[in-house]
Design an enzyme around this catalytic site. Structure first.
Site, PDB file in Angstrom:
ATOM      1  CG  HIS A  82      -3.504  -0.110  -6.617  1.00 36.33           C
ATOM      2  ND1 HIS A  82      -3.855   0.562  -5.464  1.00 36.33           N
ATOM      3  CD2 HIS A  82      -3.489  -1.429  -6.272  1.00 36.33           C
ATOM      4  CE1 HIS A  82      -4.038  -0.301  -4.479  1.00 36.33           C
ATOM      5  NE2 HIS A  82      -3.823  -1.516  -4.953  1.00 36.33           N
TER       6      HIS A  82
ATOM      7  CD  GLU B 172      -2.995   3.863  -5.081  1.00 40.34           C
ATOM      8  OE1 GLU B 172      -4.117   3.440  -5.424  1.00 40.34           O
ATOM      9  OE2 GLU B 172      -2.073   3.136  -4.715  1.00 40.34           O
TER      10      GLU B 172
ATOM     11  NE  ARG C 138      -4.349  -1.365   0.277  1.00 41.80           N
ATOM     12  CZ  ARG C 138      -4.549  -2.355  -0.588  1.00 41.80           C
ATOM     13  NH1 ARG C 138      -3.694  -2.586  -1.559  1.00 41.80           N
ATOM     14  NH2 ARG C 138      -5.632  -3.110  -0.503  1.00 41.80           N
TER      15      ARG C 138
HETATM   16  P1  NAD Z   1      -0.812 -11.258   4.771  1.00 43.00           P
HETATM   17  O1  NAD Z   1      -1.658 -10.823   5.917  1.00 43.00           O
HETATM   18  O2  NAD Z   1      -0.819 -12.687   4.369  1.00 43.00           O
HETATM   19  O3  NAD Z   1       0.725 -10.840   5.023  1.00 43.00           O
HETATM   20  C1  NAD Z   1       1.135  -9.674   5.650  1.00 43.00           C
HETATM   21  C2  NAD Z   1       2.359 -10.007   6.511  1.00 43.00           C
HETATM   22  O4  NAD Z   1       2.864  -8.770   7.042  1.00 43.00           O
HETATM   23  C3  NAD Z   1       2.028 -10.900   7.725  1.00 43.00           C
HETATM   24  O5  NAD Z   1       2.906 -12.011   7.734  1.00 43.00           O
HETATM   25  C4  NAD Z   1       2.238  -9.978   8.926  1.00 43.00           C
HETATM   26  O6  NAD Z   1       2.710 -10.676  10.073  1.00 43.00           O
HETATM   27  C5  NAD Z   1       3.283  -9.038   8.388  1.00 43.00           C
HETATM   28  N1  NAD Z   1       3.381  -7.759   9.119  1.00 43.00           N
HETATM   29  C6  NAD Z   1       2.402  -7.030   9.703  1.00 43.00           C
HETATM   30  N2  NAD Z   1       2.922  -5.933  10.284  1.00 43.00           N
HETATM   31  C7  NAD Z   1       4.254  -5.967  10.047  1.00 43.00           C
HETATM   32  C8  NAD Z   1       5.334  -5.105  10.367  1.00 43.00           C
HETATM   33  N3  NAD Z   1       5.158  -3.991  11.083  1.00 43.00           N
HETATM   34  N4  NAD Z   1       6.576  -5.452   9.974  1.00 43.00           N
HETATM   35  C9  NAD Z   1       6.782  -6.600   9.273  1.00 43.00           C
HETATM   36  N5  NAD Z   1       5.793  -7.458   8.937  1.00 43.00           N
HETATM   37  C10 NAD Z   1       4.556  -7.134   9.318  1.00 43.00           C
HETATM   38  O7  NAD Z   1      -1.245 -10.318   3.554  1.00 43.00           O
HETATM   39  P2  NAD Z   1      -1.046 -10.595   1.991  1.00 43.00           P
HETATM   40  O8  NAD Z   1      -2.213 -11.328   1.454  1.00 43.00           O
HETATM   41  O9  NAD Z   1       0.312 -11.128   1.771  1.00 43.00           O
HETATM   42  O10 NAD Z   1      -1.157  -9.090   1.461  1.00 43.00           O
HETATM   43  C11 NAD Z   1      -0.258  -8.094   1.887  1.00 43.00           C
HETATM   44  C12 NAD Z   1      -0.739  -6.723   1.470  1.00 43.00           C
HETATM   45  O11 NAD Z   1      -0.572  -6.568   0.069  1.00 43.00           O
HETATM   46  C13 NAD Z   1      -2.237  -6.487   1.679  1.00 43.00           C
HETATM   47  O12 NAD Z   1      -2.533  -6.070   3.000  1.00 43.00           O
HETATM   48  C14 NAD Z   1      -2.553  -5.415   0.666  1.00 43.00           C
HETATM   49  O13 NAD Z   1      -2.492  -4.132   1.263  1.00 43.00           O
HETATM   50  C15 NAD Z   1      -1.450  -5.543  -0.369  1.00 43.00           C
HETATM   51  N6  NAD Z   1      -1.970  -5.927  -1.686  1.00 43.00           N
HETATM   52  C16 NAD Z   1      -1.776  -5.079  -2.745  1.00 43.00           C
HETATM   53  C17 NAD Z   1      -2.246  -5.427  -4.005  1.00 43.00           C
HETATM   54  C18 NAD Z   1      -2.041  -4.530  -5.201  1.00 43.00           C
HETATM   55  O14 NAD Z   1      -2.897  -4.517  -6.076  1.00 43.00           O
HETATM   56  N7  NAD Z   1      -0.947  -3.814  -5.287  1.00 43.00           N
HETATM   57  C19 NAD Z   1      -2.949  -6.619  -4.184  1.00 43.00           C
HETATM   58  C20 NAD Z   1      -3.124  -7.450  -3.094  1.00 43.00           C
HETATM   59  C21 NAD Z   1      -2.621  -7.096  -1.851  1.00 43.00           C
END
Ligand code: NAD
Length: 323
Positions: A289, A271, A242
């Site tokens: 995005h 955005e 994000r």
């Molecule tokens: P997820 O919940 O499986 O993984 C997130 C990881 O981040 C977890 O393992 C969590 O423990 C870790 N985390 C949380 N806080 C942290 C910190 N302060 N430091 C280090 N690690 C930390 O989520 P996911 O399915 O892998 O998705 C991740 C993110 O990707 C989503 O939340 C979303 O915002 C983003 N995303 C973006 C797009 C895009 O179109 N660009 C698409 C899908 C997801």
């Protein structure tokens, strides 16, 4: 009366059809754009809706929640749900769902595409060819950076971060390190990825840093000017998580001053706006995005949204509670 659903913007027909097929009364916003808060409130007052399908571009705050007292589920068409005041929804006993897993491979593929594009200067090369100024092969033209045997550092080893490491390490012979607030020894064993106790260690050691944390108060500006200055001057920063995870103004300064070599971004702090100066830099690649935007994945996300809404309409537990 049929269980009624409001969808804030057209999503792939597969999801709408699935809900209508089981008799749900589905209204889709007639505008193919993000609704203003005023418009959304006006739309939601048209019926005592039972369900709301929201997008990551909709801010679902306490005012919106107050306007939908009948709503039992908010089904977000995204895996991230930072656009929803989740504690406020909980207080009102509204179930919030997301679309996890189904997009992990796709977002990881897009991340790898960005990594390769920035390291191998694909966009600069494309621009040069179209400009009509290609002088013919030259020994020193647009020299890029190898990725094999280099180190990729992931911040946030969740569903997407682990998939990126899998592709980078298994597919492209990169070494992997990561930091996450939760250590995952299973993936460490499976991939040979090394856990670092702090994000700073990852930033200092990695040749490519890829961000995969959710947007939370604790991850806002996780990458700021101080942390950028810890990265190698030869390193690249990639963000498909994000936008606000990076202090975008600080990144522009770092890219201009050569603090890091380059960046590839799919998400932005405000955005659709970009930080001043970002779009003028040649050492940055920008995509709008679209990391999850493949036909297959967007269709499957729409179906998942429908599965969650249908479950709640039938008094069942929704399969993808956001957590
Ligand atoms: P997820 O919940 O499986 O993984 C997130 C990881 O981040 C977890 O393992 C969590 O423990 C870790 N985390 C949380 N806080 C942290 C910190 N302060 N430091 C280090 N690690 C930390 O989520 P996911 O399915 O892998 O998705 C991740 C993110 O990707 C989503 O939340 C979303 O915002 C983003 N995303 C973006 C797009 C895009 O179109 N660009 C698409 C899908 C997801």
């Amino acid at each position: 009366m049929a269980f009624s659903v409001y969808v804030t913007r057209a999503i792939p027909e597969a999801g709408i059809e699935a809900m209508r097929k089981v008799g749900l009364d589905v209204d889709v916003s007639p505008h193919d754009r993000v609704l203003t808060k005023k418009e959304l409130l006006r739309e939601l007052k048209k019926k005592p809706y039972d369900a709301l399908v929201s997008l990551l571009t909709d801010t679902i705050d306490a005012d919106i929640l107050d306007a939908i007292p009948n709503v039992k589920i908010i089904a977000n068409y995204a895996v991230g749900f930072n656009n929803i005041a989740i504690d406020e929804a909980k207080k009102r006993k509204i179930v919030v769902t997301n679309t996890p897993d189904v997009l992990s491979h796709t977002v990881a593929e897009h991340t790898m595409a960005l990594i390769f594009s920035i390291a191998h200067r694909i966009v600069e090369g494309d621009r040069l060819m179209r400009s009509g100024t290609f002088p013919g092969w030259e020994p020193m033209m647009l020299l890029g950076t190898d990725l094999h045997q280099k180190t990729i550092g992931v911040l946030g080893l969740g569903r997407i971060g682990s998939r990126v490491l899998y592709q980078a390490m298994r597919g492209f012979d990169m070494k992997g390190i990561y930091y996450d607030i939760k250590r995952n020894e299973e993936i460490e064993k499976e991939l040979g990825v090394i856990f670092k106790a702090t994000p700073e260690e990852v930033l200092r050691e990695a040749d490519v840093v890829s961000l995969h944390v959710p947007l939370l108060p604790s991850t806002k500006h996780l990458i700021n000017s101080e942390r950028l200055s810890m990265m190698k001057p030869s390193a690249y920063l990639v963000n498909t998580s994000r936008g606000p995870v990076i202090d975008e103004k600080a990144l522009v300064r770092a890219l201009k001053d050569g603090v890091i070599k380059g960046a590839a971004l799919d998400v932005f702090e405000e955005e659709p706006k970009l930080a001043p100066g970002l779009a003028r830099l040649s050492n940055v690649i920008l995509t709008p995005h679209i990391a999850s935007a493949t036909e297959e994945t967007r269709n499957r996300m729409a179906e998942m949204v429908a599965e969650n809404v249908i479950a709640i309409s039938q008094g069942k537990m929704a399969p993808n509670i956001a957590q």
